[in-house]
Design a protein around this motif. Sequence first.
Motif, PDB file in Angstrom:
ATOM      1  N   PHE A  13       0.844  -1.212   0.000  1.00  0.00           N
ATOM      2  CA  PHE A  13       0.000   0.000   0.000  1.00  0.00           C
ATOM      3  C   PHE A  13       0.873   1.254   0.000  1.00  0.00           C
ATOM      4  O   PHE A  13       0.662   2.193  -0.754  1.00  0.00           O
ATOM      5  N   PRO A 105       2.544   8.924   8.447  1.00  0.00           N
ATOM      6  CA  PRO A 105       2.617   9.299   7.042  1.00  0.00           C
ATOM      7  C   PRO A 105       3.334  10.646   6.884  1.00  0.00           C
ATOM      8  O   PRO A 105       2.989  11.601   7.576  1.00  0.00           O
TER       9      PRO A 105
ATOM     10  N   THR B  52      -0.489   1.227   8.887  1.00  0.00           N
ATOM     11  CA  THR B  52       0.248   1.208   7.617  1.00  0.00           C
ATOM     12  C   THR B  52      -0.637   1.530   6.408  1.00  0.00           C
ATOM     13  O   THR B  52      -0.352   2.476   5.676  1.00  0.00           O
ATOM     14  N   PRO B  53      -1.734   0.776   6.177  1.00  0.00           N
ATOM     15  CA  PRO B  53      -2.568   1.127   5.014  1.00  0.00           C
ATOM     16  C   PRO B  53      -3.218   2.500   5.157  1.00  0.00           C
ATOM     17  O   PRO B  53      -3.427   3.193   4.164  1.00  0.00           O
ATOM     18  N   ALA B  55      -1.867   5.136   6.489  1.00  0.00           N
ATOM     19  CA  ALA B  55      -0.860   6.115   6.062  1.00  0.00           C
ATOM     20  C   ALA B  55      -0.834   6.194   4.534  1.00  0.00           C
ATOM     21  O   ALA B  55      -0.711   7.280   3.955  1.00  0.00           O
ATOM     22  N   ALA B  56      -0.979   5.030   3.884  1.00  0.00           N
ATOM     23  CA  ALA B  56      -0.971   5.017   2.416  1.00  0.00           C
ATOM     24  C   ALA B  56      -2.207   5.729   1.858  1.00  0.00           C
ATOM     25  O   ALA B  56      -2.117   6.468   0.874  1.00  0.00           O
TER      26      ALA B  56
END
Lengths: 120, 270
Positions: A13, A105, B52-53, B55-56
């Motif tokens: 991802f 992020p 994690t996903p 953040a993507a």
Amino acid sequence: MPARILIVEDSPFVTDAFRVLLTAAGYEVDAAATVAEAIERGTSAPVDLMLLDLTLPDGSGLEILDALRKRGSLPRATLAMTGHNDSASRRSCLEAGCVDVLLKPVPIGELLRQIERHLA
Amino acid sequence: MSMSERLDSAPTKRLKTLEAQAKEAQRTIDELRARDALKTQFLSNVSHDLRTPLAAIITHAEILREGMLGDLNPKQRDSLSGIVSGGQQLIDMIDEILTYVRSASDQVSLVRTDFDITELVDQVRMLNQALAAKKHLTIERLNGDDLPPVYADRDKVKHVLANLIGNAIKFTPDGGRAWIGFSRRGRDGEDLVVEVGDNGRGIASDNYDLVFREFAQVDASPSRPHHGTGLGLAIARNLVELHSGTIWVESELGKGSRFYFTLPLNPPRD
């Protein structure tokens, strides 16, 4: 010729997101999901900048820096990316040779600025 | 059986029963510990895998919002901003759960250094300035210019300060004030007392203990005005106690709250 960036990240991802971003920004992008793969990609063609996730399935991202240094293939700059930015792990990244540690992020504006700055 | 044997056997039997009970209790404790560790590991894994996903997703939404894949109209841009800020809020909550899990686990260790706590307080004030300005709140530091350096884990003390100051802003109405003050306690002033106060809505005395409990909020209804994980003060308590300090609150409904925590100024050096 556009600068070549190697994304080292085990989450597809996140790799996808960075690939879209960096390609749109005009860079040549390569990716690796493990320590072993990153060493292979990093030695097969010169890398200008590496985006490095610290936790990989087969070891720590910092091992890649050691391995590439020994092979004389160290990128011009490596930006570490981590989910938790405590000062201890920050210190170990900088000691291992990363130019900076970014908290995921990473806001894309900041990421692009950092990449530009370290490639200049 | 002789008379003396019979006299002995009752206490012996009792002793045997007690030993068996103690063994059983120990087994239960061990099992509960193991299950608690499992729960902590689970919480940590799930949080990491959620992060994690997410953040993507945020990165993808930002790429679109910045027009890197083509021009957008203002409504499309607003909608993407909604995805980014909602996602960021979720990341913050996941991070709080991860911090809680770490602060509550046995493996956590302190990395102590000497640092200037007033400088740290000013840094946290600065970081919260934008949030406070939105509510026309002031965050003042009352004193502390003459304090000796503190020997503690700077990251963790920063987290405690950020949680307390964040709460002060959250629970104080527009135009109110929040402050940070220092005093000394103990025979030779060996404990530093840090106060984070506000003139917000306050806490009823029945709830003084509740607010430090994990997942607890005084108003836990789905319609409550302030959402969050309910972990902020539980984390603060864990981190203060790791430093052998204590944390408590004094408050009056409608008048405001004063949260205090202590840090030993001269803990044993490693």
